[in-house]
Structures are given as structure tokens and as C-alpha cells.
Design an enzyme around this catalytic site. Structure first.
Site, PDB file in Angstrom:
ATOM      1  N   LYS A 120       0.938  -1.273   0.067  1.00 21.90           N
ATOM      2  CA  LYS A 120       0.001  -0.056  -0.213  1.00 21.90           C
ATOM      3  C   LYS A 120       0.692   1.411   0.031  1.00 21.90           C
ATOM      4  CE  LYS A 120      -2.314   1.459   3.659  1.00 21.90           C
ATOM      5  NZ  LYS A 120      -3.277   1.517   4.876  1.00 21.90           N
ATOM      6  N   ASP A 138      -6.954   1.479   0.522  1.00 21.43           N
ATOM      7  CA  ASP A 138      -6.788   1.733   2.280  1.00 21.43           C
ATOM      8  C   ASP A 138      -8.297   1.415   2.882  1.00 21.43           C
ATOM      9  OD1 ASP A 138      -8.440   3.812   1.376  1.00 21.43           O
ATOM     10  OD2 ASP A 138      -7.358   5.404   2.695  1.00 21.43           O
TER      11      ASP A 138
END
Length: 212
Positions: A120, A138
């Protein structure tokens, strides 16, 4: 959800915010890398408050290494998980000095090899610092993608894969920020603001919420 509806959603999000940007404050790829690393399980607001004091003192890998773990903790102690984050930020700074001439590499594998940097974080840096069409999923993107049925998936990897498949190239660089901001301010977790949503008529969420 069909592709025509997805494209209309993306067009509306683009019209509403043609040049979306991260809400993290940074002025270099390294500052962004540090800010994103600090932002795990913390708000952008809390990170910005800490880095406003940190970056004028230390905003390069060498300066962070010179500061050391204990010195860094002093600046980030208001952020959740600050002990581990301080260790990781100093370690990744040292690795950048040792292996990448102090520069943030524009390479996924290299980024993910840095302490505390997962997929991420690497996606955010590649997208925001270098303009890659990557999508960092997210909690906001995961929720919006599933709730609207835009790109449903059981986990973040499934949602990322689906988004990369269904989002046309012209929208890929910005869709990450559009979905985060939409989830942060409109399609919020507990009580989505459906009545003020610009894609409400296109969203396939069956339990829409409206002001009483």
C-alpha cells in the site's frame, strides 16, 4: 455494476475535483515516503502536525539517521504506533543511504524492500511522487469500492486487482485520490452522506442514508 455506470461515476468525480492530491504535506519523494509510513493507522491530520515540526529539522535520509530513533520519537510521539514507526523510518533511511544513494527508488520491489514499507505504501509513493497509475487500497477505498459495488472484493488485494481491471487508463492516476476523498468526506463508515453525494443515483448501495 456495468462499465458505463463506472465511467459516469469517474467522470463526475473528475469534474468535481479535476486535480486531486493527497492531504499529506510533503515537498519531496522522501518526505512523502516518511509521511505515508507514519500514516498507517493514523490520520493525515495527526501526521501533518508531526511532520510540520519534524521536516524543518530532518527531511533527508541522512538527517533522519543523524536524529536517531529516540530523537525521531520526540517528533512523532503523538502518532499511533510511534515506537515501531520510529524504528522503521530510521532503518529505511539508512537503507536508502546504503543502497540507493539516499534517493527514493522509483521501483516497486525496491520500495517494498524498505523497512515498514508494504504494498500500500509503495503504491502511494509510486502514484503520488512519480505519477504511476497505481491504486493503494486503504480502508476508505475498500469501503467505497464494496459499498457502491464499483469494485467489490473480499480483501484489499481483490479490490486493487478489480480496480486496475475496470478503471480506464485516463482515470487511473487519479482514481486513488478520488475514492479516498469520497470515502473520507461523503461515503463515511458509520452513516454515509447519501443526500449530498454526487454519485448517489449511480451507487448500488441498497441501504442509502438520508438526513431526517
Amino acid at each position: 455494476m456495468n462499465n458505463a455506470k463506472r465511467i459516469e461515476i469517474l467522470k463526475r468525480l473528475r469534474d468535481h475535483n479535476p486535480h486531486p492530491k493527497t492531504e499529506l504535506h510533503y515537498s519531496s519523494p522522501f518526505e512523502l515516503l516518511v509521511a505515508v509510513t507514519l500514516s498507517a493507522q493514523a490520520t493525515d491530520v495527526s501526521v501533518n502536525k508531526a511532520t510540520a515540526k519534524l521536516f524543518p529539522v530532518a527531511n533527508t535520509p541522512q538527517a533522519i539517521v543523524n536524529l536517531g530513533v529516540e530523537g525521531l520519537k520526540h517528533f512523532i510521539k503523538t502518532i499511533g504506533l510511534y515506537n515501531n514507526k520510529a524504528i522503521n523510518v530510521v532503518a529505511l533511511s539508512q537503507k536508502l543511504l546504503d543502497e540507493y544513494q539516499g534517493q527514493v527508488p522509483e521501483d516497486r520491489e525496491a520500495l517494498e524492500s524498505l523497512p515498514g514499507v508494504g504494498r500500500k505504501t509503495a503504491n502511494v509513493v509510486l502514484n503520488t511522487a512519480f505519477g504511476w497509475p497505481t491504486i493503494a487500497v486503504d480502508t476508505h477505498i475498500f469501503r467505497v469500492s464494496n459499498r457502491t459495488n464499483f469494485a467489490p472484493g473480499k480483501n484489499v488485494q481483490q479490490v486493487e486487482d478489480k480496480l486496475l481491471k475496470v478503471v480506464p487508463a485516463e482515470f487511473k492516476v487519479d482514481v486513488h485520490h478520488w475514492l479516498i476523498l469520497h470515502g473520507r468526506y461523503t461515503c463515511i463508515a458509520r452513516k454515509p452522506r447519501c443526500g449530498s453525494c454526487i454519485i448517489e443515483d449511480l451507487c448500488e448501495f441498497k441501504e442509502k442514508v438520508y438526513p431526517e
